[in-house]
Design an enzyme around this catalytic site. Structure first.
Site, PDB file in Angstrom:
ATOM      1  CD  GLN A 100      -2.453  -1.227   2.729  1.00 24.75           C
ATOM      2  OE1 GLN A 100      -3.481  -0.559   2.992  1.00 24.75           O
ATOM      3  NE2 GLN A 100      -1.870  -1.996   3.624  1.00 24.75           N
ATOM      4  CG  HIS A 118      -3.067   2.314  -2.063  1.00 20.16           C
ATOM      5  ND1 HIS A 118      -3.168   2.210  -0.705  1.00 20.16           N
ATOM      6  CD2 HIS A 118      -4.207   1.761  -2.557  1.00 20.16           C
ATOM      7  CE1 HIS A 118      -4.319   1.644  -0.382  1.00 20.16           C
ATOM      8  NE2 HIS A 118      -4.949   1.344  -1.477  1.00 20.16           N
TER       9      HIS A 118
HETATM   10  C1  BV8 Z   1     -12.260   3.396  -3.360  1.00 18.25           C
HETATM   11  C2  BV8 Z   1      -2.127   6.478  -1.425  1.00 18.25           C
HETATM   12  C3  BV8 Z   1     -14.110   3.409  -4.903  1.00 18.25           C
HETATM   13  C4  BV8 Z   1      -2.076   7.964  -1.282  1.00 18.25           C
HETATM   14  C5  BV8 Z   1      -3.873   5.705   0.093  1.00 18.25           C
HETATM   15  C6  BV8 Z   1     -16.369   3.626   4.865  1.00 18.25           C
HETATM   16  C7  BV8 Z   1     -16.134   2.277   5.156  1.00 18.25           C
HETATM   17  C8  BV8 Z   1     -15.274   1.509   4.390  1.00 18.25           C
HETATM   18  C9  BV8 Z   1     -14.617   2.066   3.287  1.00 18.25           C
HETATM   19  C10 BV8 Z   1     -14.843   3.408   3.006  1.00 18.25           C
HETATM   20  C11 BV8 Z   1     -15.705   4.181   3.781  1.00 18.25           C
HETATM   21  N1  BV8 Z   1     -15.705   5.425   3.265  1.00 18.25           N
HETATM   22  C12 BV8 Z   1     -14.891   5.467   2.204  1.00 18.25           C
HETATM   23  C13 BV8 Z   1     -14.374   4.234   2.022  1.00 18.25           C
HETATM   24  C14 BV8 Z   1     -13.431   3.813   0.965  1.00 18.25           C
HETATM   25  C15 BV8 Z   1     -12.024   4.269   1.299  1.00 18.25           C
HETATM   26  C16 BV8 Z   1     -11.582   3.733   2.652  1.00 18.25           C
HETATM   27  O1  BV8 Z   1     -11.286   2.565   2.791  1.00 18.25           O
HETATM   28  N2  BV8 Z   1     -11.582   4.622   3.668  1.00 18.25           N
HETATM   29  C17 BV8 Z   1     -11.158   4.186   4.991  1.00 18.25           C
HETATM   30  C18 BV8 Z   1     -10.367   5.305   5.663  1.00 18.25           C
HETATM   31  C19 BV8 Z   1     -12.404   3.819   5.795  1.00 18.25           C
HETATM   32  N3  BV8 Z   1     -11.202   3.693   0.272  1.00 18.25           N
HETATM   33  C20 BV8 Z   1     -11.015   4.368  -0.892  1.00 18.25           C
HETATM   34  O2  BV8 Z   1     -11.437   5.479  -1.107  1.00 18.25           O
HETATM   35  C21 BV8 Z   1     -10.279   3.602  -1.979  1.00 18.25           C
HETATM   36  N4  BV8 Z   1     -10.981   3.766  -3.228  1.00 18.25           N
HETATM   37  O3  BV8 Z   1     -12.897   2.844  -2.503  1.00 18.25           O
HETATM   38  O4  BV8 Z   1     -12.758   3.761  -4.594  1.00 18.25           O
HETATM   39  C22 BV8 Z   1     -14.183   3.369  -6.388  1.00 18.25           C
HETATM   40  C23 BV8 Z   1     -14.291   2.121  -7.030  1.00 18.25           C
HETATM   41  C24 BV8 Z   1     -14.369   2.091  -8.405  1.00 18.25           C
HETATM   42  C25 BV8 Z   1     -14.307   3.281  -9.157  1.00 18.25           C
HETATM   43  C26 BV8 Z   1     -14.146   4.512  -8.496  1.00 18.25           C
HETATM   44  C27 BV8 Z   1     -14.082   4.563  -7.106  1.00 18.25           C
HETATM   45  C28 BV8 Z   1      -8.873   4.165  -2.190  1.00 18.25           C
HETATM   46  C29 BV8 Z   1      -8.087   4.077  -0.916  1.00 18.25           C
HETATM   47  C30 BV8 Z   1      -6.615   4.411  -1.214  1.00 18.25           C
HETATM   48  C31 BV8 Z   1      -6.259   5.728  -0.590  1.00 18.25           C
HETATM   49  N5  BV8 Z   1      -4.817   5.983  -0.787  1.00 18.25           N
HETATM   50  N6  BV8 Z   1      -2.576   5.893  -0.153  1.00 18.25           N
HETATM   51  C32 BV8 Z   1      -0.969   8.383  -0.343  1.00 18.25           C
HETATM   52  O5  BV8 Z   1      -0.285   7.530   0.256  1.00 18.25           O
HETATM   53  O6  BV8 Z   1      -0.795   9.616  -0.239  1.00 18.25           O
HETATM   54  S1  BV8 Z   1      -4.334   5.045   1.573  1.00 18.25           S
HETATM   55  C33 BV8 Z   1      -3.025   5.071   2.657  1.00 18.25           C
HETATM   56  O7  BV8 Z   1      -3.585   4.913   3.939  1.00 18.25           O
HETATM   57  C34 BV8 Z   1      -2.050   3.921   2.532  1.00 18.25           C
HETATM   58  O8  BV8 Z   1      -1.806   3.576   1.210  1.00 18.25           O
HETATM   59  C35 BV8 Z   1      -2.706   2.805   3.311  1.00 18.25           C
HETATM   60  O9  BV8 Z   1      -3.573   2.075   2.520  1.00 18.25           O
HETATM   61  C36 BV8 Z   1      -3.500   3.586   4.329  1.00 18.25           C
HETATM   62  C37 BV8 Z   1      -2.741   3.656   5.662  1.00 18.25           C
HETATM   63  O10 BV8 Z   1      -2.782   2.430   6.162  1.00 18.25           O
HETATM   64  P1  BV8 Z   1      -1.433   1.706   6.629  1.00 18.25           P
HETATM   65  O11 BV8 Z   1      -0.484   1.562   5.494  1.00 18.25           O
HETATM   66  O12 BV8 Z   1      -1.890   0.481   7.316  1.00 18.25           O
HETATM   67  O13 BV8 Z   1      -0.739   2.699   7.654  1.00 18.25           O
HETATM   68  P2  BV8 Z   1      -1.258   3.066   9.120  1.00 18.25           P
HETATM   69  O14 BV8 Z   1      -0.473   4.243   9.582  1.00 18.25           O
HETATM   70  O15 BV8 Z   1      -2.758   3.111   9.116  1.00 18.25           O
HETATM   71  O16 BV8 Z   1      -0.847   1.800  10.005  1.00 18.25           O
HETATM   72  C38 BV8 Z   1       0.507   1.514  10.247  1.00 18.25           C
HETATM   73  C39 BV8 Z   1       0.497   0.177  10.956  1.00 18.25           C
HETATM   74  O17 BV8 Z   1       1.837  -0.235  11.125  1.00 18.25           O
HETATM   75  C40 BV8 Z   1      -0.119   0.256  12.348  1.00 18.25           C
HETATM   76  O18 BV8 Z   1      -0.950  -0.884  12.535  1.00 18.25           O
HETATM   77  C41 BV8 Z   1       1.093   0.189  13.294  1.00 18.25           C
HETATM   78  O19 BV8 Z   1       0.799  -0.503  14.493  1.00 18.25           O
HETATM   79  C42 BV8 Z   1       2.068  -0.599  12.470  1.00 18.25           C
HETATM   80  N7  BV8 Z   1       3.484  -0.295  12.713  1.00 18.25           N
HETATM   81  C43 BV8 Z   1       4.051   0.923  12.953  1.00 18.25           C
HETATM   82  N8  BV8 Z   1       5.402   0.768  13.062  1.00 18.25           N
HETATM   83  C44 BV8 Z   1       5.665  -0.556  12.871  1.00 18.25           C
HETATM   84  C45 BV8 Z   1       4.452  -1.245  12.658  1.00 18.25           C
HETATM   85  N9  BV8 Z   1       4.391  -2.577  12.457  1.00 18.25           N
HETATM   86  C46 BV8 Z   1       5.556  -3.263  12.471  1.00 18.25           C
HETATM   87  N10 BV8 Z   1       6.757  -2.679  12.671  1.00 18.25           N
HETATM   88  C47 BV8 Z   1       6.857  -1.342  12.886  1.00 18.25           C
HETATM   89  N11 BV8 Z   1       8.073  -0.781  13.092  1.00 18.25           N
END
Ligand code: BV8
Ligand code: ZN
Length: 248
Positions: A100, A118
């Site tokens: 991602q 992504h």
């Molecule tokens: C879509 C690129 C439709 C840009 C990113 C309500 C319910 C469900 C879904 C939705 C909703 N409302 C809207 C939605 C859909 C939405 C979504 O899922 N929203 C979420 C917030 C609820 N999704 C979308 O919009 C997607 N598109 O649905 O389109 C469609 C379909 C057809 C045609 C047209 C439209 C698109 C989503 C993609 C968005 N872009 N990134 C950029 O990076 O600038 S998302 C971005 O955030 C990342 O790519 C990643 O996916 C996400 C972050 O998550 P993580 O990578 O997990 O990072 P995070 O900080 O959250 O967690 C870090 C983890 O690591 C933690 O658990 C931590 O404990 C751990 N950690 C930390 N340090 C360590 C560690 N683990 C091990 N070792 C360490 N040292």
């Protein structure tokens, strides 16, 4: 590291292995995660700034946000977690990385089969005519314009509300569907449809391993949950896998 017999058995039989990664695997490379204390989403609500709406209606801040991330990401280096995943290619017949992250660190660490579902911050394309280019190191205009048609040259990343990056998404889905072991590493498993991939693998009988500092919504479905830093756990897993496969 003590590992359950079930995991050792799976390793000895495994053909295809998938590593599904999120921002957590790059944390030890000095890149802020989205949700951590220093998280990117502290300053900006990512869903607001990483969105088509911001591209059109908050254009200056949108491009400031991505220029700042490009300039900081381009100098970052892989950490032992990325290198361990790359090394797994010498242990298992078929290893895929579904990330991602837009930071390019898996390829920099030598992984060959990487699906950037992504997108990548190192490329940009025109919102109007789809002209695409690498992001230049030097740039003076704040809002980059397409040399072909003058449209907005936006980062080649999947914004909230946008469809997934193809063909990477289709290939990632296929890899998840045929995984014998599916590792979910450093992801909060909250953003869809990416977060559905572990469940696609689970439905088809994959052995699910989660590596994270904390529990996530996936933890209760995983066969094995390893709490700790991916940069420390993954190299241990490589050593264990090599021992199991008699490669040590
Ligand atoms: C879509 C690129 C439709 C840009 C990113 C309500 C319910 C469900 C879904 C939705 C909703 N409302 C809207 C939605 C859909 C939405 C979504 O899922 N929203 C979420 C917030 C609820 N999704 C979308 O919009 C997607 N598109 O649905 O389109 C469609 C379909 C057809 C045609 C047209 C439209 C698109 C989503 C993609 C968005 N872009 N990134 C950029 O990076 O600038 S998302 C971005 O955030 C990342 O790519 C990643 O996916 C996400 C972050 O998550 P993580 O990578 O997990 O990072 P995070 O900080 O959250 O967690 C870090 C983890 O690591 C933690 O658990 C931590 O404990 C751990 N950690 C930390 N340090 C360590 C560690 N683990 C091990 N070792 C360490 N040292
Ligand atoms: Zn154009």
């Amino acid at each position: 590291m003590e590992l359950p017999e079930g995991f050792k058995k799976k390793c000895s039989e495994a053909k295809s292995v998938v590593f599904f990664t999120g921002a957590g695997i790059s944390a030890e490379s000095g890149i802020p995660t989205f949700r951590g204390e220093d998280g990117l989403w502290r300053k900006f609500r990512a869903e607001e700034i990483a969105s088509l709406d911001a591209l059109y209606n908050n254009t200056k801040e949108f491009f400031e946000f991505y220029r700042e991330r490009f300039l900081s990401l381009r100098d970052k280096l892989p950490n032992p977690g990325h290198y361990a995943i790359s090394e797994m290619e010498s242990v298992f017949p078929d290893v895929s990385v579904i990330t991602q992250n837009i930071d390019g660190l898996h390829r920099k660490a030598g992984s060959k089969q990487v699906f950037e579902i992504h997108g990548s911050i190192f490329y940009e394309y025109c919102q109007t005519c789809r002209y695409r280019q690498r992001v230049p190191d030097e740039r003076d205009e704040e809002v980059p314009r397409c040399p072909e048609c003058g449209g907005l040259l936006r980062p080649d990343v999947v914004l909230f509300g946008e469809a997934m990056h193809e063909p990477d998404w289709s290939k990632a889905y296929t890899a998840a569907s045929s995984a014998d072991i599916f590792f979910s590493v450093g992801t909060s498993a909250l953003v869809y449809p990416a977060a559905s991939l572990p469940f696609v693998a689970l439905e088809r009988g994959a052995y699910i391993v989660e590596v994270n500092l904390t529990d996530t919504p996936l933890s209760r479905y995983a066969n094995l949950v390893l709490h700790g830093k991916s940069g420390e756990i993954l190299p241990e897993l490589v050593r264990a896998a090599k021992e199991i496969m008699g490669r040590l």
